[in-house]
Design a protein around this motif. Structure first.
Motif, PDB file in Angstrom:
ATOM      1  N   ASN B  80      54.972  -1.417  -5.760  1.00  0.00           N
ATOM      2  CA  ASN B  80      55.873  -0.317  -6.143  1.00  0.00           C
ATOM      3  C   ASN B  80      55.040   0.908  -6.491  1.00  0.00           C
ATOM      4  O   ASN B  80      53.823   0.924  -6.276  1.00  0.00           O
ATOM      5  CB  ASN B  80      56.808  -0.739  -7.283  1.00  0.00           C
ATOM      6  CG  ASN B  80      56.137  -0.659  -8.625  1.00  0.00           C
ATOM      7  OD1 ASN B  80      54.962  -1.022  -8.747  1.00  0.00           O
ATOM      8  ND2 ASN B  80      56.849  -0.170  -9.621  1.00  0.00           N
ATOM      9  N   VAL B  88      62.125  -0.457 -12.497  1.00  0.00           N
ATOM     10  CA  VAL B  88      61.458  -1.372 -11.565  1.00  0.00           C
ATOM     11  C   VAL B  88      60.223  -1.977 -12.230  1.00  0.00           C
ATOM     12  O   VAL B  88      60.011  -3.199 -12.184  1.00  0.00           O
ATOM     13  CB  VAL B  88      61.078  -0.641 -10.256  1.00  0.00           C
ATOM     14  CG1 VAL B  88      60.367  -1.599  -9.302  1.00  0.00           C
ATOM     15  CG2 VAL B  88      62.322  -0.073  -9.585  1.00  0.00           C
ATOM     16  N   HIS B 164      58.925  -2.167  -2.892  1.00  0.00           N
ATOM     17  CA  HIS B 164      60.041  -1.646  -3.689  1.00  0.00           C
ATOM     18  C   HIS B 164      60.236  -0.154  -3.443  1.00  0.00           C
ATOM     19  O   HIS B 164      59.294   0.641  -3.608  1.00  0.00           O
ATOM     20  CB  HIS B 164      59.769  -1.871  -5.187  1.00  0.00           C
ATOM     21  CG  HIS B 164      59.818  -3.316  -5.571  1.00  0.00           C
ATOM     22  ND1 HIS B 164      60.939  -3.907  -6.127  1.00  0.00           N
ATOM     23  CD2 HIS B 164      58.896  -4.297  -5.451  1.00  0.00           C
ATOM     24  CE1 HIS B 164      60.683  -5.192  -6.353  1.00  0.00           C
ATOM     25  NE2 HIS B 164      59.456  -5.448  -5.951  1.00  0.00           N
ATOM     26  N   ASP B 165      61.438   0.194  -3.064  1.00  0.00           N
ATOM     27  CA  ASP B 165      61.873   1.601  -2.954  1.00  0.00           C
ATOM     28  C   ASP B 165      61.190   2.357  -1.807  1.00  0.00           C
ATOM     29  O   ASP B 165      60.317   1.826  -1.119  1.00  0.00           O
ATOM     30  CB  ASP B 165      61.711   2.302  -4.307  1.00  0.00           C
ATOM     31  CG  ASP B 165      62.873   1.952  -5.243  1.00  0.00           C
ATOM     32  OD1 ASP B 165      63.971   1.665  -4.734  1.00  0.00           O
ATOM     33  OD2 ASP B 165      62.682   1.966  -6.461  1.00  0.00           O
TER      34      ASP B 165
END
Lengths: 227, 451
Positions: B80, B88, B164-165
């Motif tokens: 991330n 997160v 993530h993301d």
């Protein structure tokens, strides 16, 4: 108690033990959504059986703690997003335990929706407050350490397994068994020769109790058979 | 000292209030060892899986261990964009040790980049949530260059790589020739993205084996399977763990809250999207008929000019009502937030726009009857009249405050159902289970179809 187990004693061993399992689920988003009742009906016709399962059997498990007022996702959406109270009541009255196949359950839901859409054409195309998103349940059956072969052991397992295990054996089971019964009743009948106990358990109403209440009722019935 | 004179200087709990002091009409006995909240405390060590047994039961713990058994020895990498701050990082801080304890060794890497990269990714973040944006080739080059640099810096020998993301999304190019499975976990709402930015990112997203979203309504049409993971809270974190009543009382005493009278609370940063002024208006409407106090606890006013402006609006709306408490707390005041939520009679979350709404999850977990706006992920948590009540207006919110304060048995049932709903769907342990199931699925472990 008319069951004939008393003479044989409550601690006699069954030929086949009862394997307490549970099922775990992951939710897949199908990509299918409905913005009104007509679209819901169309999608319900063609969605995979795992979707019908998710929005009926599975959602009941997810909301096991609600005593009354929640039946399935279709009924909930008809009320909360479409404000169609009569339709919601009819969809909510569909008792999953009356079905031993997902296709039969799908047809029952389709029939209610078709009837409603036909008699309420304006409601059929009115845009809902929120879309209905079809999801799919992906299941994994998980064994537990409870494998009793006596009635006291069975009662102990009932008390100690997770609530998901109770749902797995008591509600989802009929889809596996293709019988209007459940794993508990079948084992009590076939392995323990307790037809009255089996029948009493099968008559427990899941729509007026939480799943924890259901567990307690099953335990009480089994404890009576132990006396 | 009169309570109304409490300021940052004389009370470390009241921050960011340099001009107008907080409204605290009653101060009881103060805690003897008040923490200094101007510096964050050291994080506590993460709990062990067995610590959750009393919360989720042995059966659920056993299920986690069974699901992990086939994956023993496998490895996961989480990637991330930040190690601290934000939901997160908070989630990964708990998830990584729990998966590792289950012998699914999980590594966590954080991408690096220059200011130019993070300016681009912040703009992408806003654009993906609907803001106007002009995507240029220069911007694309910056995004891809830093993704490439991070790809070169990291190694991807794990069996499952979770990105993530959007910030590191293009790192999926590193999977070429490897047998690893790659999953994209999207924590943001993609329901109305800027089409240019989304079309650019989609080419990378569709190279993953699967994508995971926080809500069905946050998704896009994709050629890869999409899964639903609800955000979650940790029941053993400082913000959510059980507190004894003396701790709750001490925190209330610090702020002058009278626990003998009903307390209605909204916890959220001072942001117009949370409609704090609307909450005050609802409280004032309700107060014509029922006695209550209002607590607005949040943060964001100290380090955000807009937050400071909103805080001033909130104070102006509150006027000189001695029953309104406005607390601007830093993000690490988790214990105080926990205590204040537990001291509340009702919790309100009257947002106009919302992500998932984890403050609602926190309130439900504490068994609090909760009134919330039907926006974002809140309807996943609040089933109207079953696990809380949904409202659509200030007037509706005011009515529900009156109703729940005068029907405590109904309110209590909502609170009990709400807690069970969180236990079933929104706890960290459920999230661990989802990751194990996801890993099994991408790994080719067969799942059953309908029973």
């Amino acid at each position: 108690m008319s069951d004939g187990q008393a003479a044989e004693g409550p601690t006699r061993r069954s030929k086949k033990p009862f394997y307490f399992n549970t099922s775990e689920h992951l939710l897949r988003i199908s990509g299918e959504k409905a913005m009104n009742l007509s679209q819901l009906l169309e999608a319900l016709h063609r969605c995979p059986p795992q979707s019908v399962f998710q929005h009926t059997f599975r959602t009941l498990q997810e909301h096991h703690f609600i005593r009354h007022g929640f039946s399935n996702d279709f009924a909930h959406w008809a009320l909360s997003a479409c404000n169609e109270k009569a339709l919601a009541e009819r969809l909510a009255s569909v008792d999953v335990r009356e079905f031993t196949s997902i296709e039969d359950l799908r047809q029952a839901l389709v029939h209610i929706l078709e009837d409603y859409v036909q008699h309420n054409p304006d409601a059929a195309v009115r845009t809902a407050d929120e879309p209905f998103y079809f999801c799919i349940a992906e299941l994994v059956v998980v064994p537990t350490s409870f494998i009793p072969d006596t009635l006291p052991g069975f009662a102990d397992g009932l008390r100690r397994v997770s609530i998901h295990s109770i749902h797995h054996h008591f509600i989802e089971a009929r889809l596996r068994l293709r019988l209007m019964s459940n794993d508990f009743s079948q084992w009590l009948l076939e392995e323990m020769n307790l037809p009255d106990t089996a029948r009493a358990i099968n008559r427990i109403d899941i729509y007026t109790a939480t799943m924890e209440n259901v567990r307690q009722q099953i335990v009480r019935i089994v404890e009576r058979a132990l006396q | 000292m009169k309570p109304s004179q409490l300021t940052t200087e004389n009370n470390p709990l009241v921050l960011g209030q340099t001009t107008a002091p907080v409204s605290t009409p009653v101060v009881g006995e103060r805690r003897r060892f008040v923490r200094d909240f101007r510096t964050p405390p050291a994080p506590p060590p993460p709990p062990h899986l067995d610590d959750y047994q009393s919360i989720i039961g042995q059966g659920n713990l056993d299920a986690l261990r069974f699901l992990a058994r086939d994956l023993k020895g496998k490895t996961i990498k989480m990637v991330n964009s930040t190690a601290v701050g934000g939901g997160v990082a908070e989630m990964l801080n708990r998830l990584v040790p729990m998966l590792t304890e289950l012998e699914v060794t999980t590594h966590w890497d954080v991408i690096t980049g220059g200011n130019d990269f993070f300016e681009v990714t912040k703009a992408f973040h806003n654009a993906l949530q609907g803001s106007d944006y002009q995507l240029t080739s220069h911007v694309r080059d910056i995004f891809l260059m830093y993704n490439e640099q991070n790809m070169q810096r990291m190694q991807f020998g794990e069996d499952l790589v979770v990105i993530h993301d959007p910030q590191p999304a293009a790192m999926v190019r590193a999977r070429k020739g490897s047998s690893s499975h790659w999953v994209w976990r999207c924590h943001i709402d993609l329901s109305h993205p800027n089409p240019q930015v989304w079309d650019f990112l989609r080419t990378y997203i569709e190279q993953y084996d699967a994508a995971i979203f926080s809500s069905q309504s946050f998704t896009r049409s994709l050629r890869i399977p999409q899964y639903l993971f609800y955000p979650c809270i940790d029941p053993l974190s400082e913000k959510n763990r059980e507190l004894d009543d003396s701790t709750v009382q001490a925190v209330c005493d610090d702020f002058g809250i009278d626990r003998s009278r009903p307390l209605v609370t909204q916890v959220s940063r001072f942001d117009r999207a949370k409609d704090p002024v609307g909450v005050i208006q609802a409280y004032k409407l309700a107060k014509k008929y029922v006695d209550c106090q209002l607590l607005m606890a949040g943060g964001g006013a100290s380090d955000d000019p807009e937050g400071a402006a909103v805080l001033q609006e909130v104070k102006a709306a509150a006027g000189d009502d001695p029953d309104i408490f406005i607390l601007d707390l830093p993000s690490w005041c988790a214990l105080e937030i926990n205590a204040l939520q537990r001291a509340s009679t009702l919790v309100v979350q009257k947002s106009i726009k919302e992500g998932f709404g984890l403050t609602v999850t926190e309130a439900l977990w504490k068994g609090k009857p909760t009134i919330a706006a039907a926006v974002g992920g809140i309807p996943h948590q609040i089933i109207h009249k079953l696990t809380g009540v949904l409202v659509h207006s200030i007037e509706g919110c005011a009515y529900q405050i009156r109703y729940l304060l005068t029907h405590p048995e109904f309110a209590q049932r909502l609170g009990e159902n709400g807690r069970e709903h969180v236990k079933e769907n929104f706890l960290m342990t459920t999230n661990v289970k989802r990751w194990l199931l996801q890993f099994r699925i991408v790994n080719g472990r067969q799942t059953a179809s309908v029973p």
